[in-house]
Design a protein around this motif. Structure first.
Motif, mmCIF file in Angstrom:
data_model
loop_
_atom_site.group_PDB
_atom_site.id
_atom_site.type_symbol
_atom_site.label_atom_id
_atom_site.label_comp_id
_atom_site.label_asym_id
_atom_site.label_seq_id
_atom_site.Cartn_x
_atom_site.Cartn_y
_atom_site.Cartn_z
ATOM 1 N N CYS A 63 1.194 12.482 19.588
ATOM 2 C CA CYS A 63 1.651 11.096 19.552
ATOM 3 C C CYS A 63 1.431 10.481 20.927
ATOM 4 O O CYS A 63 2.146 10.831 21.880
ATOM 5 N N PRO A 64 0.460 9.576 21.084
ATOM 6 C CA PRO A 64 0.196 8.976 22.400
ATOM 7 C C PRO A 64 1.363 8.105 22.858
ATOM 8 O O PRO A 64 2.050 7.503 22.037
ATOM 9 N N PRO A 65 1.590 8.027 24.155
ATOM 10 C CA PRO A 65 2.646 7.144 24.677
ATOM 11 C C PRO A 65 2.237 5.682 24.543
ATOM 12 O O PRO A 65 1.052 5.363 24.404
ATOM 13 N N PHE A 66 3.233 4.791 24.583
ATOM 14 C CA PHE A 66 2.948 3.363 24.493
ATOM 15 C C PHE A 66 2.603 2.791 25.867
ATOM 16 O O PHE A 66 3.220 1.857 26.368
ATOM 17 N N ARG A 67 1.600 3.362 26.468
ATOM 18 C CA ARG A 67 1.105 2.932 27.774
ATOM 19 C C ARG A 67 -0.280 3.537 27.960
ATOM 20 O O ARG A 67 -0.723 4.364 27.164
ATOM 21 N N LEU B 124 -4.578 4.455 15.635
ATOM 22 C CA LEU B 124 -3.888 3.479 16.483
ATOM 23 C C LEU B 124 -4.281 2.100 15.955
ATOM 24 O O LEU B 124 -4.355 1.907 14.764
ATOM 25 N N SER B 125 -4.529 1.143 16.812
ATOM 26 C CA SER B 125 -4.987 -0.172 16.377
ATOM 27 C C SER B 125 -6.231 -0.533 17.163
ATOM 28 O O SER B 125 -6.475 -0.009 18.248
ATOM 29 N N THR B 126 -7.028 -1.430 16.588
ATOM 30 C CA THR B 126 -8.231 -1.923 17.265
ATOM 31 C C THR B 126 -7.829 -2.995 18.279
ATOM 32 O O THR B 126 -7.009 -3.847 17.961
ATOM 33 N N PRO B 127 -8.364 -2.966 19.490
ATOM 34 C CA PRO B 127 -9.429 -2.109 20.034
ATOM 35 C C PRO B 127 -8.920 -0.873 20.784
ATOM 36 O O PRO B 127 -9.710 -0.132 21.342
ATOM 37 N N PHE C 291 -7.526 17.469 13.623
ATOM 38 C CA PHE C 291 -6.460 17.212 14.592
ATOM 39 C C PHE C 291 -6.083 15.744 14.479
ATOM 40 O O PHE C 291 -6.953 14.874 14.455
ATOM 41 N N PHE C 292 -4.769 15.445 14.399
ATOM 42 C CA PHE C 292 -4.292 14.072 14.271
ATOM 43 C C PHE C 292 -3.758 13.556 15.596
ATOM 44 O O PHE C 292 -2.959 14.226 16.248
ATOM 45 N N CYS C 293 -4.161 12.341 15.928
ATOM 46 C CA CYS C 293 -3.726 11.730 17.183
ATOM 47 C C CYS C 293 -3.397 10.264 16.926
ATOM 48 O O CYS C 293 -4.289 9.465 16.655
ATOM 49 N N GLY C 294 -2.100 9.920 16.982
ATOM 50 C CA GLY C 294 -1.741 8.531 16.771
ATOM 51 C C GLY C 294 -0.426 8.366 16.047
ATOM 52 O O GLY C 294 0.236 9.335 15.683
ATOM 53 N N GLY C 295 -0.067 7.104 15.839
ATOM 54 C CA GLY C 295 1.157 6.790 15.130
ATOM 55 C C GLY C 295 2.402 6.898 15.999
ATOM 56 O O GLY C 295 2.352 7.384 17.131
ATOM 57 N N GLN C 296 3.504 6.436 15.466
ATOM 58 C CA GLN C 296 4.775 6.574 16.154
ATOM 59 C C GLN C 296 5.213 8.037 16.125
ATOM 60 O O GLN C 296 4.643 8.864 15.418
ATOM 61 N N GLU C 297 6.234 8.337 16.894
ATOM 62 C CA GLU C 297 6.722 9.713 16.991
ATOM 63 C C GLU C 297 7.014 10.275 15.601
ATOM 64 O O GLU C 297 7.744 9.685 14.815
ATOM 65 N N GLY C 298 6.402 11.410 15.313
ATOM 66 C CA GLY C 298 6.638 12.086 14.042
ATOM 67 C C GLY C 298 5.670 11.730 12.930
ATOM 68 O O GLY C 298 5.576 12.461 11.937
ATOM 69 N N VAL C 299 4.910 10.639 13.054
ATOM 70 C CA VAL C 299 4.014 10.207 11.979
ATOM 71 C C VAL C 299 2.881 11.205 11.762
ATOM 72 O O VAL C 299 2.533 11.540 10.621
ATOM 73 N N ALA C 300 2.289 11.692 12.837
ATOM 74 C CA ALA C 300 1.181 12.646 12.695
ATOM 75 C C ALA C 300 1.637 13.932 12.007
ATOM 76 O O ALA C 300 0.901 14.517 11.198
ATOM 77 N N GLU C 301 2.848 14.376 12.316
ATOM 78 C CA GLU C 301 3.383 15.571 11.657
ATOM 79 C C GLU C 301 3.636 15.291 10.178
ATOM 80 O O GLU C 301 3.390 16.143 9.327
ATOM 81 N N GLN C 302 4.121 14.096 9.855
ATOM 82 C CA GLN C 302 4.312 13.721 8.452
ATOM 83 C C GLN C 302 2.980 13.686 7.716
ATOM 84 O O GLN C 302 2.889 14.091 6.556
ATOM 85 N N LEU C 303 1.946 13.201 8.418
ATOM 86 C CA LEU C 303 0.623 13.131 7.811
ATOM 87 C C LEU C 303 0.076 14.530 7.545
ATOM 88 O O LEU C 303 -0.587 14.763 6.525
ATOM 89 N N LYS C 304 0.362 15.456 8.434
ATOM 90 C CA LYS C 304 -0.071 16.841 8.229
ATOM 91 C C LYS C 304 0.509 17.388 6.920
ATOM 92 O O LYS C 304 -0.194 18.055 6.148
#
Length: 250
Positions: A136-140, A166-169, A106-119
């Protein structure tokens, strides 16, 4: 495990990490939501500066040495089998070697559509078609209810491994919170792997990675976003480790 800046780093090498993850996703093993991070100098320095983040890393099953600086320090401390466990490479090898297994991702992260592209990308590049969901998590900051809803989606998908890009941390904190409600074998944070494997961002050449110059390549590619981070992280990582070697903790 070998401590680098008081954080336990995995020291058995990349091949052992890949094989160990795949083996522990077998149905004979219980689903314990074990968190794994790919932790470079940025994460180690952040953990040194922020005790709450160090507590997050301390709670993880493995912290993989994502960069060569951590490996060099580990080897100086006697970890002879320690190798770089670069997040994008770890991701790649797991997908290649689990392509013919029943392991679901399961992919979780990236801007809108990135996880689907990764799939789509892992199917084309690694012949692995076992991605059972994306998010795709919200920017909050997400609420507990939102984490519960995401966890329910993941649990219903039957995923064995949740990959967080996402990014660290942020990604490590996200993984730890998510693990409170999921029913998976592993939750793995791999930073920029999503962008690299969808070809949205270019990776540094192999020779630069081996010389620990990937930070310089990325800085040249994204100076506005990364210059403050590297201006602080690189010299501080060197200083803190020199200080530790000269005044070891008893």
């Amino acid at each position: 495990m070998t401590k680098v800046l008081q954080v336990n780093l995995y020291d058995a090498g990349l091949d052992a990490a890949v094989n160990g993850l795949i083996w522990r996703c077998d149905s004979i093993w219980p689903r314990k939501n074990k968190c794994i991070s790919a932790t470079g100098a940025h994460g180690l320095v952040t953990a040194f500066k922020e005790p709450d983040f160090k507590n997050v890393l301390d709670s993880f099953y493995w912290n993989l040495p994502d960069g060569m600086p951590g490996v060099w320090v580990g080897k100086l401390k006697g970890a002879k089998r320690m190798t770089r466990c670069y997040g994008p490479d770890f991701f790649k090898y797991v997908f290649e070697q689990s392509a013919d297994t029943a392991i679901k991702h399961f992919f979780c992260g990236g801007q809108e559509g990135v996880a689907e592209q990764l799939k789509e990308a892992v199917g084309q590049k690694f012949n692995n078609y076992q991605v059972v969901g994306t998010f795709c998590p919200p920017f909050r900051e997400m609420s507990d209810n939102e984490f519960r809803e995401l966890a329910e989606k993941i649990n219903q998908s039957g995923a064995n491994i949740v990959w967080i890009g996402l990014s660290t941390p942020k990604q490590e904190r996200f993984a730890r919170r998510l693990s409170a409600w999921t029913n998976v074998h592993f939750i793995v944070t791999v930073g920029a792997a999503f962008d690299f494997h969808t070809d949205r961002v270019a990776q540094a050449p192999g020779w630069m990675q081996k010389l620990s110059l990937e930070w310089f390549f990325r800085l040249m590619a994204e100076p506005k976003r990364l210059y403050k981070r590297y201006l602080e992280v690189v010299p501080l990582f060197i200083f803190l480790n020199l200080k530790e070697f000269l005044s070891p903790v008893k």
